[in-house]
Write an enzyme that holds these catalytic residues in place. Structure first.
Site, PDB file in Angstrom:
ATOM      1  N   TYR A 137       1.218  11.110  -0.342  1.00  0.00           N
ATOM      2  CA  TYR A 137       2.065   9.929  -0.541  1.00  0.00           C
ATOM      3  C   TYR A 137       3.152  10.303  -1.547  1.00  0.00           C
ATOM      4  CZ  TYR A 137       3.226   4.922  -1.238  1.00  0.00           C
ATOM      5  OH  TYR A 137       3.856   3.710  -1.290  1.00  0.00           O
ATOM      6  N   ASP A 153      -2.162  -1.186   5.997  1.00  0.00           N
ATOM      7  CA  ASP A 153      -2.051  -1.052   4.539  1.00  0.00           C
ATOM      8  C   ASP A 153      -2.651  -2.266   3.814  1.00  0.00           C
ATOM      9  OD1 ASP A 153       0.375  -0.685   1.892  1.00  0.00           O
ATOM     10  OD2 ASP A 153      -1.585   0.252   2.169  1.00  0.00           O
ATOM     11  N   HIS A 199      -4.831   3.075   8.046  1.00  0.00           N
ATOM     12  CA  HIS A 199      -4.474   3.076   6.619  1.00  0.00           C
ATOM     13  C   HIS A 199      -4.740   1.696   6.042  1.00  0.00           C
ATOM     14  CE1 HIS A 199      -2.400   4.691   3.023  1.00  0.00           C
ATOM     15  NE2 HIS A 199      -2.195   3.406   2.814  1.00  0.00           N
TER      16      HIS A 199
END
Ligand SMILES: O=C(O)/C=C(\C=C(/O)C(=O)O)C(=O)O
Length: 290
Positions: free
Chosen positions: A154, A246, A28
């Protein structure tokens, strides 16, 4: 130009102490711009700093990882050109998750698949996107199903209960971002997190990313209050979890997380080499490189 109070990513992340297994995947992360080549979308709700594919790949190497799954962020909305450019540069070292609407055609999906896209993202976070009618999501799900793509979702923890019937009706593999964003102040026995664990237990097509301790913690840069949540999911669903940095960490409120420290969280949430192998190599390879 990035938003006035936007916190750019950490310029000098430390070298992790934890050595990731060979072939480890950052499952991610994002690429942003550069804006002069890939302008941010007019529908965006934030304007980040640029974060290029070159910087992402350099971070991958610095952290001791081998591959990336690059996820389309809302600042580019349905313009996936920066994502596709990064995938085409990385070749087999990257796969992608796109953000699309229901005007997407079979030909569009075919081209994205050839570039390395293997899923789409349904974003329900209100501070990031406007709401989308469920029929639009179902139309997208029908179009991607023949390609074997999955759906990354999400959402905020409080939205799960109302979303469960919709998520079940998608009838495909679902990957939940950031553990369904639990409020870690409540502890792992809180009904909200138990609802998420039960959702994964009851639906073996549901995976999650045990990522973003830096977003979820109540006392950054100590992320230990998040460990019990991630560890519960890794130990209960060892073959349906993914991990990601992230990077470049959009919309951080307190600090730019040190990516080397994020990698050093891994042994706290996946305490054995078998769990680390599944989390970092076997699971992402099965989902994105099969
Ligand atoms: O990058 C993340 O996963 C988290 C965030 C942003 C996005 O996902 C996005 O812009 O699509 C956030 O929480 O602001």
């Amino acid at each position: 130009m990035m938003d006035k109070n936007y916190i750019p990513f950490h310029p000098t992340p430390s070298k992790p102490t934890f050595k990731a297994p060979a072939g480890a995947v950052d499952a991610h992360c994002h690429v942003f711009g550069p804006a002069d080549k890939f302008p941010y979308h007019p529908k965006r709700k934030y304007t980040p700093c640029d974060a290029s594919k070159e910087q992402l790949f350099a971070l991958r190497d610095h952290l001791g990882f081998s591959r990336n799954v690059i996820v389309q962020a809302s600042c580019h909305s349905t313009d996936n050109s920066a994502l596709i450019d990064a995938l085409e540069s990385a070749g087999d070292l990257a796969r992608g998750v796109a953000f699309v609407d229901d005007t997407i055609t079979h030909e569009d999906i075919k081209k994205m698949h050839a570039a390395g896209v293997r899923g789409v993202r349904f974003n329900f976070v209100k501070r990031l996107v406007d709401s989308t009618p469920k029929e639009v999501f179902f139309s997208i799900a029908d179009k991607i199903r023949p390609f074997g793509w999955h759906i990354v979702v999400y959402f905020e923890a409080a939205e799960l209960e109302e979303l469960i019937p919709f998520l079940k009706a998608l009838n495909t593999t679902i990957v939940v971002d950031h553990m369904g964003t639990p409020n870690v102040k409540n502890g792992v026995d809180h009904p909200d997190f138990k609802r998420f664990v039960d959702f994964m237990a009851d639906n073996d097509n549901v995976w999650c990313k045990v990522s973003c301790p830096e977003r979820l913690t109540k006392h950054a840069p100590d992320y230990s209050d998040v460990y019990p949540f991630a560890r519960t999911l890794v130990e209960q669903f060892p073959n349906r979890v993914l991990w990601g940095t992230d990077w470049p960490h959009p919309n951080m409120k307190v600090e730019a997380p040190n990516d080397g420290h994020l990698v050093d969280v891994i042994p706290h949430i996946a305490p054995t080499s078998e769990l680390q192998q599944a989390l970092l190599v076997d699971n992402p390879m099965r989902l994105y490189w099969a």
